[in-house]
Design an enzyme around this catalytic site. Structure first.
Site, PDB file in Angstrom:
ATOM      1  N   GLY A  28      66.770  47.773  27.692  1.00  0.00           N
ATOM      2  CA  GLY A  28      65.977  48.552  26.743  1.00  0.00           C
ATOM      3  C   GLY A  28      66.620  48.703  25.379  1.00  0.00           C
ATOM      4  O   GLY A  28      65.974  49.172  24.447  1.00  0.00           O
ATOM      5  N   CYS A  34      35.283  42.536  37.341  1.00  0.00           N
ATOM      6  CA  CYS A  34      35.103  41.298  36.579  1.00  0.00           C
ATOM      7  C   CYS A  34      33.758  40.679  36.944  1.00  0.00           C
ATOM      8  O   CYS A  34      33.425  40.523  38.124  1.00  0.00           O
ATOM      9  CB  CYS A  34      36.244  40.319  36.900  1.00  0.00           C
ATOM     10  SG  CYS A  34      35.978  38.676  36.182  1.00  0.00           S
ATOM     11  N   CYS A  68      34.619  37.001  38.670  1.00  0.00           N
ATOM     12  CA  CYS A  68      35.299  36.860  39.958  1.00  0.00           C
ATOM     13  C   CYS A  68      35.245  38.119  40.806  1.00  0.00           C
ATOM     14  O   CYS A  68      35.737  38.148  41.925  1.00  0.00           O
ATOM     15  CB  CYS A  68      36.755  36.430  39.758  1.00  0.00           C
ATOM     16  SG  CYS A  68      37.840  37.784  39.251  1.00  0.00           S
ATOM     17  N   CYS A  85      37.996  39.036  33.413  1.00  0.00           N
ATOM     18  CA  CYS A  85      39.449  39.171  33.468  1.00  0.00           C
ATOM     19  C   CYS A  85      40.037  38.613  32.175  1.00  0.00           C
ATOM     20  O   CYS A  85      39.668  37.519  31.737  1.00  0.00           O
ATOM     21  CB  CYS A  85      40.025  38.349  34.613  1.00  0.00           C
ATOM     22  SG  CYS A  85      39.550  38.908  36.251  1.00  0.00           S
ATOM     23  N   CYS A  90      41.680  34.827  37.040  1.00  0.00           N
ATOM     24  CA  CYS A  90      40.236  34.806  37.280  1.00  0.00           C
ATOM     25  C   CYS A  90      39.829  33.458  37.902  1.00  0.00           C
ATOM     26  O   CYS A  90      39.100  33.413  38.888  1.00  0.00           O
ATOM     27  CB  CYS A  90      39.492  35.039  35.968  1.00  0.00           C
ATOM     28  SG  CYS A  90      37.761  35.512  36.169  1.00  0.00           S
TER      29      CYS A  90
HETATM   30 ZN   LIG Z   1      37.900  37.675  36.943  1.00  0.00          ZN
END
Ligand SMILES: [Zn+2]
Lengths: 260, 285
Positions: free
Chosen positions: B29, B238, B241, B263, B269
């Site tokens: 970090g 989505c 999908c 997506c 996807c």
């Molecule tokens: Zn998708």
């Protein structure tokens, strides 16, 4: 009563700072007791601002001791590590700048400005932070409905009151103030002084106030230090010093005020 | 023009960048300064990420480049081509086949594995920048762990919007120590930063900073007790999908204002559709 009341909150011994060959302040010594307000007066160039910067840790003095009574006992702030000093600056200490722009975040709302110190010491409940901010805005006479406004939308007097709220919200034990009424109109100054006096009494604040304005110390300070050319020429109870000045320079200062 | 060193940068530069990366890995970090080099592409195209990728690549690597989750944007395509030409490495669009993935704005949906490196393009590495413009002061704040200001930013969000409205570049604390800007990924992706099996590297070219989140590092999104962090996304599945838990882009599909949600991770996807999943507007593969 707490036994620590017997000990000074801040004890300064032989504090000196010079720039090259020029004296900033020289051989300054005093004690500040809890609940006491010390005024430091003098003309510009008298070394009062240099002294305040040294006391608040913004400048490193060349010599001397600055002993602060921490919760863990007395500590010389000159020998503290920087993290310790910065921690002190956001917990036990507060600093009110002459120009509110130096002490506020102008791009952050009034509530965020007041809440910053709370968040800096770990507050993580939004509702609590906001409630405290509203309470403190009230205490410095800013309407609660201004909480989400930025300081840039405030008058000079309001900005200064906001800066005070932002500093006092965490209940500091020692407040440094650098010309807190400087740059304000006379009527605005009077209101601010009244407010400060109320807060000082109510909270039992210990404070060191640097100013060139004797009216400010007359109203706020228990004790007074008069500085000239880097040296303290006279100190004592405020009324005593102002009503019966011993040093020629103090007499000049007082008389010039009386002529105003 | 053809006399490139492997992956464009000369070996000495790559060593310098690798040292910065190693330091970053050792101090998760923490923003490590490095001497950013000119790259033959505009800054907005992620030269920081490109330099980190160049310093990491070996000839056996398989590289994937995504931009907003997609492999086929101009930015992704040109960076992929760049390394294809200058390093001769194999390229892929499949998250699972890649050994190095350079990304802008997303973390792939498919969980990353040990041995994979995810390289982020970072525009502004300093999370405290917006409230404290002084570089000396922000550096001091990191050094001393003075992070109250980060919560002031979140406070301002809630005061203005009624909730934490920051939805990209949402600040995190790494391994209980450094506060870090995760680059402009949606906050939906923040939980994937934490405990990831992959090595995550962040490169900011213009700002000349590199930082890292080593594998299995704890990454916590900052919040308030009464306004806890929520990894939000559009409240849809989505449309192609049917995935219910992937980050979605909203797409306008006709002049009548018709919209669909798909997506943003195109590889994810496509993989689901190939496996027979069908969404509301999708067609069986
Ligand atoms: Zn998708």
């Amino acid at each position: 009563m707490d036994g620590s009341f017997d000990l000074p909150l801040l004890a300064v011994r032989g504090g000196s700072k010079s720039y090259g060959g020029r004296i900033g302040c020289a051989d300054v010594s005093f004690d500040l007791y809890p609940g006491e307000v010390l005024g430091i007066v003098g003309e510009s160039g008298s070394g009062k601002s240099t002294l305040l910067s040294c006391l608040a840790g913004h400048l490193a003095p060349d010599t001397g001791e600055i002993i602060f009574q921490t919760a863990q006992g007395p500590r010389d702030t000159r020998t503290m590590s920087e993290p310790e000093r910065r921690r002190l600056a956001r917990t036990d200490w507060a600093f009110v700048h002459q120009n509110p722009r130096d002490g506020l975040r102008m791009g952050v709302s009034a509530g965020g400005n007041v809440g910053e110190r709370l968040m800096a010491v770990g507050a993580r409940h939004y509702g609590d932070i906001r409630a405290k901010a509203i309470d403190w805005l009230g205490r410095v006479e800013i309407d609660a409905d201004r909480i989400d406004d930025r300081p840039s939308a405030f008058s000079g007097g309001m900005q200064q009151r906001l800066q005070i709220a932002r500093n006092l919200v965490t209940g500091p034990r020692l407040v440094f103030m650098d010309e807190p009424t400087g740059g304000l109109d006379v009527s605005v100054q009077a209101r601010l002084l009244d407010l400060l006096r109320g807060l000082v009494r109510e909270m039992g604040l210990s404070a060191i106030i640097v100013t060139h304005d004797l009216a400010v110390v007359r109203l706020l300070a228990d004790r007074l230090m008069v500085m000239k050319s880097g040296h303290v020429v006279e100190q004592g109870l405020t009324d005593q010093v102002l009503d019966d000045p011993q040093h020629g320079y103090t007499q000049l200062l007082v008389s010039s005020v009386l002529q105003v | 023009m053809e006399d490139y060193n492997f992956a464009y940068l000369d070996e000495q530069t790559k060593r310098m960048i690798r040292r910065a990366i190693l330091k970053g890995v050792a101090v998760p970090g923490y923003q490590v300064p490095f001497a950013s080099r000119e790259m033959p592409m505009p800054y907005g195209w992620g030269t920081g990420g490109v330099q980190v990728t160049a310093a990491c690549l070996v000839p056996e690597d398989v590289l994937k480049v995504i931009d907003q989750g997609a492999d086929d944007t101009t930015n992704a395509v040109s960076i992929r081509k760049f390394f294809s030409r200058t390093a001769g490495v194999a390229v892929t669009e499949a998250t699972t086949d890649a050994t190095v993935i350079q990304t802008r704005h997303r973390i792939p949906e498919t969980p990353l594995q040990e041995g994979q490196i995810l390289v982020y393009q970072v525009p502004i590495p300093e999370p405290l920048r917006f409230l404290e413009p002084r570089e000396t002061e922000t550096r001091k704040m990191h050094e001393l762990e003075e992070y109250g200001l980060m919560h002031v930013k979140l406070y301002e969000d809630i005061a203005r919007h009624g909730q934490i409205a920051t939805s990209y570049a949402y600040p995190v604390k790494v391994e209980g120590r450094y506060v870090m800007d995760p680059s402009p990924i949606p906050k939906f992706d923040n939980p994937k930063l934490s405990g990831s099996a992959a090595l995550q590297l962040f490169g900011a070219g213009r700002e000349q900073r590199i930082y890292a989140v080593p594998p299995y590092t704890q990454v916590v999104s900052l919040d308030f007790d009464d306004h806890p962090f929520v990894a939000s996304k559009a409240d849809h599945d989505c449309d192609l999908c049917g995935a219910g838990a992937s980050y979605l882009d909203e797409v306008i599909i006709d002049d009548a204002g018709g919209r669909m949600f798909v997506c943003s991770d195109t590889d994810f996807c496509a993989g689901r559709r190939a496996a027979g999943h069908v969404g509301r507007l999708g067609e069986a593969a």
